[in-house]
Write an enzyme that holds these catalytic residues in place. Structure first.
Site, PDB file in Angstrom:
ATOM      1  CG  ASN A  63      -1.566   1.309   1.502  1.00 44.28           C
ATOM      2  OD1 ASN A  63      -2.478   1.722   0.783  1.00 44.28           O
ATOM      3  ND2 ASN A  63      -1.068   2.019   2.506  1.00 44.28           N
ATOM      4  CE1 TYR A 111       0.312   8.063  -6.552  1.00 38.97           C
ATOM      5  CE2 TYR A 111      -1.495   9.275  -7.548  1.00 38.97           C
ATOM      6  CZ  TYR A 111      -1.033   8.389  -6.597  1.00 38.97           C
ATOM      7  OH  TYR A 111      -1.904   7.820  -5.701  1.00 38.97           O
ATOM      8  CE  LYS A 140      -0.279   4.560  -6.532  1.00 42.68           C
ATOM      9  NZ  LYS A 140      -0.136   3.625  -5.404  1.00 42.68           N
TER      10      LYS A 140
HETATM   11  P1  NAD Z   1      -0.366   8.716   3.298  1.00 39.59           P
HETATM   12  O1  NAD Z   1       0.637   9.693   2.787  1.00 39.59           O
HETATM   13  O2  NAD Z   1      -1.380   9.156   4.290  1.00 39.59           O
HETATM   14  O3  NAD Z   1       0.382   7.410   3.849  1.00 39.59           O
HETATM   15  C1  NAD Z   1       1.428   6.864   3.117  1.00 39.59           C
HETATM   16  C2  NAD Z   1       1.995   5.683   3.825  1.00 39.59           C
HETATM   17  O4  NAD Z   1       3.107   5.234   3.052  1.00 39.59           O
HETATM   18  C3  NAD Z   1       2.508   6.000   5.216  1.00 39.59           C
HETATM   19  O5  NAD Z   1       2.246   4.906   6.077  1.00 39.59           O
HETATM   20  C4  NAD Z   1       4.024   6.143   5.021  1.00 39.59           C
HETATM   21  O6  NAD Z   1       4.769   5.702   6.155  1.00 39.59           O
HETATM   22  C5  NAD Z   1       4.264   5.209   3.863  1.00 39.59           C
HETATM   23  N1  NAD Z   1       5.423   5.661   3.094  1.00 39.59           N
HETATM   24  C6  NAD Z   1       5.567   6.835   2.452  1.00 39.59           C
HETATM   25  N2  NAD Z   1       6.803   6.911   1.929  1.00 39.59           N
HETATM   26  C7  NAD Z   1       7.425   5.753   2.260  1.00 39.59           C
HETATM   27  C8  NAD Z   1       8.720   5.231   2.016  1.00 39.59           C
HETATM   28  N3  NAD Z   1       9.646   5.901   1.314  1.00 39.59           N
HETATM   29  N4  NAD Z   1       9.020   4.003   2.507  1.00 39.59           N
HETATM   30  C9  NAD Z   1       8.105   3.303   3.197  1.00 39.59           C
HETATM   31  N5  NAD Z   1       6.874   3.742   3.463  1.00 39.59           N
HETATM   32  C10 NAD Z   1       6.549   4.954   3.009  1.00 39.59           C
HETATM   33  O7  NAD Z   1      -1.020   8.120   1.993  1.00 39.59           O
HETATM   34  P2  NAD Z   1      -2.486   7.565   1.661  1.00 39.59           P
HETATM   35  O8  NAD Z   1      -3.249   8.699   1.085  1.00 39.59           O
HETATM   36  O9  NAD Z   1      -3.037   6.766   2.775  1.00 39.59           O
HETATM   37  O10 NAD Z   1      -2.059   6.604   0.444  1.00 39.59           O
HETATM   38  C11 NAD Z   1      -1.862   5.220   0.592  1.00 39.59           C
HETATM   39  C12 NAD Z   1      -1.891   4.616  -0.789  1.00 39.59           C
HETATM   40  O11 NAD Z   1      -3.126   4.978  -1.425  1.00 39.59           O
HETATM   41  C13 NAD Z   1      -0.784   5.127  -1.711  1.00 39.59           C
HETATM   42  O12 NAD Z   1      -0.313   4.055  -2.511  1.00 39.59           O
HETATM   43  C14 NAD Z   1      -1.501   6.153  -2.581  1.00 39.59           C
HETATM   44  O13 NAD Z   1      -0.880   6.298  -3.837  1.00 39.59           O
HETATM   45  C15 NAD Z   1      -2.872   5.523  -2.682  1.00 39.59           C
HETATM   46  N6  NAD Z   1      -3.958   6.459  -3.030  1.00 39.59           N
HETATM   47  C16 NAD Z   1      -4.313   7.480  -2.186  1.00 39.59           C
HETATM   48  C17 NAD Z   1      -5.349   8.331  -2.551  1.00 39.59           C
HETATM   49  C18 NAD Z   1      -5.802   9.474  -1.664  1.00 39.59           C
HETATM   50  O14 NAD Z   1      -6.616  10.302  -2.100  1.00 39.59           O
HETATM   51  N7  NAD Z   1      -5.356   9.569  -0.432  1.00 39.59           N
HETATM   52  C19 NAD Z   1      -6.003   8.148  -3.769  1.00 39.59           C
HETATM   53  C20 NAD Z   1      -5.610   7.102  -4.593  1.00 39.59           C
HETATM   54  C21 NAD Z   1      -4.583   6.251  -4.201  1.00 39.59           C
END
Ligand code: NAD
Length: 248
Positions: A91, A156, A160
């Site tokens: 994730n 990005y 994906k």
């Molecule tokens: P967030 O930024 O709140 O959390 C990201 C997580 O990834 C954290 O736990 C962080 O510790 C970890 N992380 C970040 N960089 C890292 C690194 N270099 N090494 C190890 N861990 C790392 O993000 P989120 O919004 O919860 O996103 C989680 C996933 O969902 C991601 O893959 C993101 O692309 C995807 N996503 C998010 C959204 C959104 O709107 N929030 C939409 C579509 C997809």
């Protein structure tokens, strides 16, 4: 409970969507190892979970996910502790919004390293445990940008699209060994990043969503619970959109 006795790993499990997945898996009876990028954030997440339930079966790790060896070592440590691995959730991810002409090769590479190579590493390490035992589930976090692309920050969506490619290909490669591989493609989700936006910006974004609002992390986590569970026993190779009917 849908995940009674299952052992799961969730990368990027310290906040946002990942933390919701961790809490939902625990609520459904799983043991969960969560990963973050730093010891401090992992400890904070563990403390928050233990404050709600001191007996929660949860472990924390902070491997360099871009290192194949480090991810393998983390997976092996979980298997040594709990005896197996049933569900691997790749994730962790970073987003980017830089216009093309301002991109540095290093920034583009960072998206590929965490959003693609780390997912490959997680899939491979998990498959080494799951394929020989003939059962297991791998789930990857994609994004709605893997369907629509986005106007700026091409690294990005590119990363994906690659997550979808890994998911659909590994679903076909690993199905004969009993391992299901699926992805969830969230739309705009109210994690810290979205919550910090001004109300006017959230309203503008919401106009591009049929349901007229961002999703909640719990609504995305519920899709992970379904796909991780035996309720999805005949589902593999899908990218499940959880985006409120995005119209972008
Ligand atoms: P967030 O930024 O709140 O959390 C990201 C997580 O990834 C954290 O736990 C962080 O510790 C970890 N992380 C970040 N960089 C890292 C690194 N270099 N090494 C190890 N861990 C790392 O993000 P989120 O919004 O919860 O996103 C989680 C996933 O969902 C991601 O893959 C993101 O692309 C995807 N996503 C998010 C959204 C959104 O709107 N929030 C939409 C579509 C997809």
């Amino acid at each position: 409970m849908l995940l009674e006795g299952k052992v799961a790993i969730v990368t990027g499990g310290t906040r946002g969507i990942g933390l919701s997945i961790v809490k939902s898996f625990l609520a459904e009876g799983a043991k969960v190892a969560l990963c973050g990028s730093r010891e401090e954030t992992v400890t904070k997440a563990l403390d928050a979970i233990k404050a709600e339930n001191p007996k929660a079966p949860v472990l924390g790790y902070w491997p360099d996910l871009t290192s194949n060896e480090a991810v393998s070592a983390m997976v092996n440590s979980v298997v040594e502790t709990w005896g197996t691995l049933d569900v691997m959730v790749n994730n962790a991810g970073i987003s980017q919004s830089t216009p093309l002409l301002d991109y540095t090769p290093e920034e583009f590479q960072r998206a590929m390293d965490l959003n693609v190579t780390a997912v490959f590493n997680g899939c491979q390490a998990a498959a080494r445990i799951m394929a020989p035992k003939g059962t297991g589930v791998i789930l990857n976090t994609s994004s709605m940008v893997s369907i629509y692309g986005q106007k700026s920050g091409v690294g990005y969506p590119t990363s994906k699209f690659a997550v979808n490619g890994l998911t659909k290909s590994l679903a076909r490669e690993l199905a004969p060994q009993g391992v299901r591989v699926n992805a969830v493609a969230p739309g705009v989700t109210s994690t810290d990043m979205v919550a910090a936006l001004p109300e006017a910006v959230v309203q503008r974004i919401s106009m591009g969503i049929a349901m007229g609002r961002p999703g909640e992390p719990q609504e995305v986590a519920d899709a992970f619970v379904y796909l991780a569970s035996d309720k999805a026993s005949y589902v593999t190779g899908v990218v499940l959109s959880v985006d409120g009917g995005a119209l972008f």
